[in-house]
Design a protein around this motif. Structure first.
Motif: not given
Length: 491
Positions: A107-109, A164-165, A170-172
């Motif tokens: 999901a970060a990409w 855009v996180d 997304v990082r969490r």
């Protein structure tokens, strides 16, 4: 359109700068409440005990089962580690968790898809739009103009989007997935420790049952010798029939114990077969011959209580669960904030295939989308409260796991010491019982003592001998339990 594209290009770096913000609590490894020393004695209760427990750090490079110096046990342990079905299933759970981690990380990409389509479209003339198109040639100045209906549409294009996180949702999510993956790793280790511990316990129980069968078999031979002696004395007129009857009854009682022990031997062999993923009785030929109970080592280094958090997989698993719960609080908090997505759609559209890739057939839609939750009935804030409660629950579970581990080790230490002391006393009792049996036989043969004295002495010897065999198996089993409680006894 160029201005629109320019704004989109400028928003990208700005969003990337904002993406450094991560809401929610940061995970801090918990500090376990561990006493400086074990409450149970870390040493023998009697100077004559064979094994001494010390607080010297355990040698993680040495597998715990090698301390028994039993080649058959080592072979069974190695086979169970490679073939046990529970252990294999736990390894598959690791693969599942790592796949979930990769899914969360994707999901970060940005996502990019290509598409191609060919459609026949027809507008209903009963709708305002379709009716207008069908009559467009009737309007002044548009004579001869017509819009085909139905019409073909061919398209080649692509779709791209990227969330855009901004606030670290997304990082969490990735952080939580990584912690879940670690949970699966530690669970696999715990399953392996439990499986290998069960192999050790079943093997020791098998050797204990075989030792007791040998004792009963030897006692049966003695009882039959006493029956012959009683029969000889009766024929010589030195005793009555009651001695013969009692001797025969004792021999039958001893013989009746053998089927129970044979059943226990079969159960243990089947258990070991199951632990290495084999059919019942697969190890009968390998394990049917009696062998000594695996002896305990002279020194057992167990380290200090502070080593538990490093060695026990269930404690590390509880810590990973707490990490995952903490990260999910951040996911829930991030859902309260705006969500920015950059999207683009472009390609070629045409009514005819021949003009599909011409410059005039190109199309493009691009720009950011900002979503801001305004009203959702309190769902998002309730989710934050839920995740906070689950984080607190995970913290309590960590404390409970550490406390249970401390009690488990302390109980295992107490059992190991107590059963050793009991074994020493039983060994002395058996030695005296053998002397008592020999003396009773001599006195009976001389006509000084009654046959009941001989039977009582023999019965007491058998009971204590069986208890001694059980005690030897219990001490070795206690050591397996202690190794398991310590986290397996190896890195």
């Amino acid at each position: 359109m160029r201005d629109h594209l320019l704004r989109s290009i400028l928003i990208g770096p700005l969003a990337a700068t904002l993406a450094g913000c991560t809401v929610g609590p940061n995970f801090k490894p918990p500090v376990a409440e561990i006493p400086p020393a074990w409450s149970a004695s870390a040493g023998p209760l009697a100077t004559s005990q064979a094994s001494v427990v010390t607080t010297t750090p355990a040698d993680d490079a040495k597998a715990w089962w090698t301390s028994f110096d039993d080649a058959e046990l080592t072979a069974l342990i190695n086979r169970a580690a490679a073939a046990n079905l529970d252990a294999k299933e736990a390894v598959l759970r690791i693969a599942e968790a790592r796949a979930q981690r990769d899914i969360a990380g994707a999901a970060a990409w940005p996502s990019l898809t290509a598409n191609a389509s060919a459609q026949v479209n027809r507008l209903s003339e009963s709708t305002p739009t379709g009716g207008l198109f069908s009559k467009i040639g009737q309007f002044p100045g548009l004579s001869g103009v017509s819009i085909p209906n139905p019409y073909n549409q061919y398209q080649l294009g692509f779709d791209a989007s990227w969330e855009v996180d901004l606030f670290g949702r997304v990082r969490r999510s990735v952080e939580a997935a990584k912690a879940d993956s670690q949970v699966s790793v530690e669970d696999s280790r715990a399953v392996l420790i439990s499986t290998l511990g069960e192999v050790g316990r079943a093997y020791i129980d098998l050797r204990g049952a075989q030792a007791k069968r040998q004792i009963v078999t030897e006692n049966l031979a003695t009882e039959r010798d006493l029956l012959d002696l009683a029969s000889q004395r009766r024929h010589a007129g030195l005793s009555s029939d009651i001695d013969v009857v009692r001797a025969a009854a004792e021999a039958s009682t001893a013989e009746a114990q053998l089927p129970t022990l044979d059943r226990q031997i079969t159960v243990d062999i089947n258990e070991l077969s199951k632990l290495i993923a084999r059919e019942p009785g697969a190890l009968r030929g390998e394990l049917d011959a009696a062998h000594p109970i695996p002896p305990i080592p002279p020194v057992v280094p167990i380290g200090l209580p502070a080593d538990l958090a490093r060695r026990r997989p269930d404690i590390r698993e509880a810590e990973a669960k707490l990490h995952a719960a903490t990260a999910r609080v951040g996911v829930a908090v991030a859902d309260l904030y705006p969500k920015l997505t950059l999207g683009a759609e472009g390609g070629y559209q045409s009514e005819r295939v021949s003009t599909l890739t011409s410059w005039a057939s190109r199309f493009l839609n691009a720009g950011p989308t900002l979503e801001l939750p305004i009203f959702e009935g309190g769902r998002l804030r309730a989710t934050v409260r839920l995740q906070n409660a689950q984080e607190q629950e995970a913290a309590l579970d960590y404390r409970r796991t550490v406390l249970a581990a401390l009690h488990e080790v302390d109980d295992a230490l107490a059992a190991y010491d107590a059963d050793q002391a009991r074994q020493v006393a039983l060994g002395e009792a058996v030695a005296r019982d053998r002397d008592a049996v020999d003396l009773a036989k001599q006195r009976y043969a001389s006509g000084v003592a009654s046959f009941i004295d001989v039977l009582d002495a023999q019965r007491t010897l058998q009971q204590n001998a069986l208890s001694l065999a059980e005690g030897q198996a219990a001490v070795s089993t206690d050591l397996v339990v202690l190794y398991k409680a310590l986290g397996g006894g190896w890195s």
